[in-house]
Design an enzyme around this catalytic site. Structure first.
Site, PDB file in Angstrom:
ATOM      1  N   HIS A  71     -16.690  38.710 -36.860  1.00 37.84           N
ATOM      2  CA  HIS A  71     -16.748  37.300 -37.582  1.00 37.84           C
ATOM      3  C   HIS A  71     -15.460  36.948 -37.218  1.00 37.84           C
ATOM      4  O   HIS A  71     -14.372  37.424 -36.689  1.00 37.84           O
ATOM      5  CB  HIS A  71     -17.007  37.802 -38.850  1.00 37.84           C
ATOM      6  CG  HIS A  71     -16.979  36.151 -39.724  1.00 37.84           C
ATOM      7  ND1 HIS A  71     -16.064  36.042 -39.799  1.00 37.84           N
ATOM      8  CD2 HIS A  71     -17.843  36.195 -40.660  1.00 37.84           C
ATOM      9  CE1 HIS A  71     -16.855  34.621 -40.735  1.00 37.84           C
ATOM     10  NE2 HIS A  71     -17.543  35.157 -41.096  1.00 37.84           N
TER      11      HIS A  71
ATOM     12  N   ASP B 218     -13.439  45.986 -40.335  1.00 37.84           N
ATOM     13  CA  ASP B 218     -13.225  44.316 -40.815  1.00 37.84           C
ATOM     14  C   ASP B 218     -14.850  45.230 -42.194  1.00 37.84           C
ATOM     15  O   ASP B 218     -16.385  45.318 -40.768  1.00 37.84           O
ATOM     16  CB  ASP B 218     -14.045  43.618 -39.646  1.00 37.84           C
ATOM     17  CG  ASP B 218     -14.806  42.261 -41.140  1.00 37.84           C
ATOM     18  OD1 ASP B 218     -15.205  42.624 -42.312  1.00 37.84           O
ATOM     19  OD2 ASP B 218     -14.625  41.269 -40.758  1.00 37.84           O
TER      20      ASP B 218
ATOM     21  N   GLN C 126     -19.461  43.497 -44.709  1.00 37.12           N
ATOM     22  CA  GLN C 126     -21.194  43.858 -43.908  1.00 37.12           C
ATOM     23  C   GLN C 126     -21.131  45.372 -44.677  1.00 37.12           C
ATOM     24  O   GLN C 126     -22.284  45.823 -44.621  1.00 37.12           O
ATOM     25  CB  GLN C 126     -21.714  43.522 -42.548  1.00 37.12           C
ATOM     26  CG  GLN C 126     -21.480  41.939 -43.007  1.00 37.12           C
ATOM     27  CD  GLN C 126     -22.167  40.643 -43.743  1.00 37.12           C
ATOM     28  OE1 GLN C 126     -22.905  41.268 -44.822  1.00 37.12           O
ATOM     29  NE2 GLN C 126     -21.782  39.582 -44.060  1.00 37.12           N
TER      30      GLN C 126
ATOM     31  N   LYS D 265     -19.879  39.883 -51.677  1.00 38.12           N
ATOM     32  CA  LYS D 265     -21.257  40.330 -50.513  1.00 38.12           C
ATOM     33  C   LYS D 265     -21.327  41.604 -51.320  1.00 38.12           C
ATOM     34  O   LYS D 265     -22.431  41.633 -50.665  1.00 38.12           O
ATOM     35  CB  LYS D 265     -20.502  40.144 -49.614  1.00 38.12           C
ATOM     36  CG  LYS D 265     -20.258  39.395 -48.293  1.00 38.12           C
ATOM     37  CD  LYS D 265     -20.131  39.405 -46.880  1.00 38.12           C
ATOM     38  CE  LYS D 265     -19.431  38.767 -46.262  1.00 38.12           C
ATOM     39  NZ  LYS D 265     -19.585  36.750 -46.015  1.00 38.12           N
TER      40      LYS D 265
ATOM     41  N   CYS E 199     -20.188  31.672 -38.171  1.00 39.13           N
ATOM     42  CA  CYS E 199     -18.936  32.332 -37.845  1.00 39.13           C
ATOM     43  C   CYS E 199     -19.156  33.286 -37.046  1.00 39.13           C
ATOM     44  O   CYS E 199     -17.811  34.333 -37.003  1.00 39.13           O
ATOM     45  CB  CYS E 199     -18.490  32.077 -39.389  1.00 39.13           C
ATOM     46  SG  CYS E 199     -18.317  31.671 -40.713  1.00 39.13           S
TER      47      CYS E 199
HETATM   48  C1  LIG Z   1     -18.395  41.091 -40.612  1.00 32.40           C
HETATM   49  C2  LIG Z   1     -17.588  39.712 -41.740  1.00 32.40           C
HETATM   50  N1  LIG Z   1     -16.383  39.658 -41.545  1.00 32.40           N
HETATM   51  C3  LIG Z   1     -15.657  38.860 -42.700  1.00 32.40           C
HETATM   52  C4  LIG Z   1     -16.812  37.466 -43.692  1.00 32.40           C
HETATM   53  C5  LIG Z   1     -15.668  36.963 -44.626  1.00 32.40           C
HETATM   54  O1  LIG Z   1     -15.979  37.352 -45.767  1.00 32.40           O
HETATM   55  P1  LIG Z   1     -15.332  35.637 -46.645  1.00 32.40           P
HETATM   56  O2  LIG Z   1     -16.009  34.847 -46.462  1.00 32.40           O
HETATM   57  O3  LIG Z   1     -15.640  36.472 -48.270  1.00 32.40           O
HETATM   58  O4  LIG Z   1     -13.816  36.296 -46.586  1.00 32.40           O
HETATM   59  C6  LIG Z   1     -17.638  38.087 -43.056  1.00 32.40           C
HETATM   60  C7  LIG Z   1     -18.685  36.767 -43.933  1.00 32.40           C
HETATM   61  O5  LIG Z   1     -19.804  36.363 -43.524  1.00 32.40           O
HETATM   62  C8  LIG Z   1     -18.543  38.814 -42.307  1.00 32.40           C
HETATM   63  O6  LIG Z   1     -19.538  38.877 -42.468  1.00 32.40           O
END
Ligand SMILES: Cc1ncc(COP(=O)(O)O)c(C=O)c1O
Length: 410
Positions: free
Chosen positions: A123, A199, A202, A225, A367
């Site tokens: 992401h 990260d 998910q 999430k 993203c």
């Molecule tokens: C794998 C992953 N990392 C990071 C993020 C970013 O999350 P946030 O917008 O809550 O910082 C997302 C959100 O879609 C994600 O799916």
């Protein structure tokens, strides 16, 4: 105990809504989940009865608010099996948590020529902070590629990890659902003398989490999430690593002392929590964790594996070669994130037609633009599953997709 989805659904007031005359079929939890009444009630109760600023008042309300905030930290620590509450830092979201690492750890430890190993399915939140550092510092970024079955290609891992300072990879792709072998990546990083960042945005909402067993050094996730509120994320990191890191943002609460000619940082985790923190959001996140605990993370995962299998079968059987699904075909190797292309229909058109059927899915690059390039598409539509979804939701999705496909058929 198997998950009782019908009873779970009753806890989510928003699922009673009708959209365009149809029962809401919410299939966008990978972007942001819905939250149960228990979370909303906990936050309302906090605001109605206990709110004051934390950490700096001697009166009863301030003590209650501080206790609520710190108890939330302890709840998070227990949920991910962190060895101590001190190693849990609250941030605005996982994006901020990852930027914290890039800023505070990265700018201390990475010099020109140092390398960071990422994957092509990151992401942007775990990509742009490192690209910024690469521009600023001249660090080298290396990438793990995707195998044909949409898993991470580890065939070149030994060469790629050699000489890196950090391996920074997603635990589960928000586009493909692919689960990555975290322990293996962490071990490879450590063997190479590097640290490992995960990260887990998910991952934590969907699988039982034990940061000690996973063996990584930095681990970030985001409240909204996992049935919690927006505005709160978590960075967990090894205590010694956090202690060695300079502050990220400067301001109130993160200092031990301030003079006109200098300042001293507070101990961890306050050092990384400048300003008034997300207090009600921490209370809400703790309530979400209690809710997930009551469901049982094993039962939740079992439900999602089974529902993902049902969705993959149903979409393939009913849409045939009109649909291309991106992601591993084996449900146990993935999460319930289903990205797809419907032949001849732009993903945004898919999402709009589905909305007419009350079905909420996301369309776009999610993203993850580098991954879109690897897949050879500009965008996909994405349906994502959670505890409150059932086979009816999947059937409704399939029916709406058939309608979209027929509508746009030339
Ligand atoms: C794998 C992953 N990392 C990071 C993020 C970013 O999350 P946030 O917008 O809550 O910082 C997302 C959100 O879609 C994600 O799916």
């Amino acid at each position: 105990m198997a998950l009782d989805v019908a009873s779970v659904r009753k806890d989510f007031p928003i699922l009673d809504r009708c959209i365009n005359g149809r029962r809401l079929t919410f299939l966008d939890s990978a972007a942001s989940s819905q939250r149960p009444r228990q979370v909303l009630d906990a936050m309302t109760e906090y605001y109605e009865m206990h709110h004051a600023n934390v950490h700096r008042g001697a009166y009863t309300l301030a003590t209650e608010a501080t206790d609520a905030y710190e108890n939330a930290r302890a709840t998070v620590a227990r949920f991910i099996n962190a060895p101590s509450d001190r190693s849990v830092v609250f941030a605005k979201n996982v994006t901020e948590a990852l930027n914290l690492v890039a800023h505070a750890w990265g700018r201390t430890h990475l010099r020109e020529g140092d390398a960071v190993l990422l994957s092509v399915m990151e992401h942007h939140a775990n990509l742009v902070p490192w690209l910024m550092l690469a521009e600023e510092r001249g660090i080298e970024l290396r990438y793990l590629q995707l195998a044909d079955d949409y898993t991470l290609d580890l065939s070149d891992l030994d060469r790629l990890v050699d000489g890196v300072k950090l391996v920074a990879v997603t635990a589960m792709s928000n586009v493909l659902g692919t689960l990555t072998p975290i322990r293996r990546l962490a071990d490879a990083a450590h063997d190479a003398g590097a640290l490992c960042l995960i990260d887990a945005a998910q991952y934590v909402p969907h699988l039982p989490t034990d940061v000690q067993a996973l063996g990584c050094d930095f681990f970030g996730f985001t409240g909204h999430k996992m049935m919690g509120p927006t505005g709160i994320g978590v960075l967990w990191a090894g205590e010694e690593i956090l202690e060695s890191m300079p502050a990220f943002l400067g301001g109130g609460s993160m200092i031990l002392d301030v003079r006109t000619d200098g300042w001293l940082p507070a101990d961890i985790p306050e050092r990384f929590e400048a300003g008034t923190p997300p207090i009600a959001e921490a209370v809400g996140l703790a309530a979400a964790i209690r809710y997930l605990d009551d469901l049982g993370m094993d039962a939740l995962r079992e439900h999602e594996v089974s529902l993902t299998g049902y969705a993959l079968r149903t979409l393939t059987e009913r849409l045939g070669d009109r649909i291309t699904l991106f992601g591993p075909s084996e449900p146990s190797a993935r999460g319930g994130v289903l990205s797809f292309e419907l032949e001849g229909v732009h993903p945004h058109d898919v999402a709009q037609v589905l909305d007419q059927h009350g079905v909420a899915v996301r369309a776009g690059h999610h993203c993850a633009k580098p991954l879109m390039r690897v897949l050879g598409v500009n965008a996909t539509a994405r349906a994502s599953l959670y505890a409150y979804n059932d086979t009816d939701d999947v059937d409704t999705l399939a029916t709406a997709l058939e309608a979209a496909s027929d509508f746009f058929a030339i």
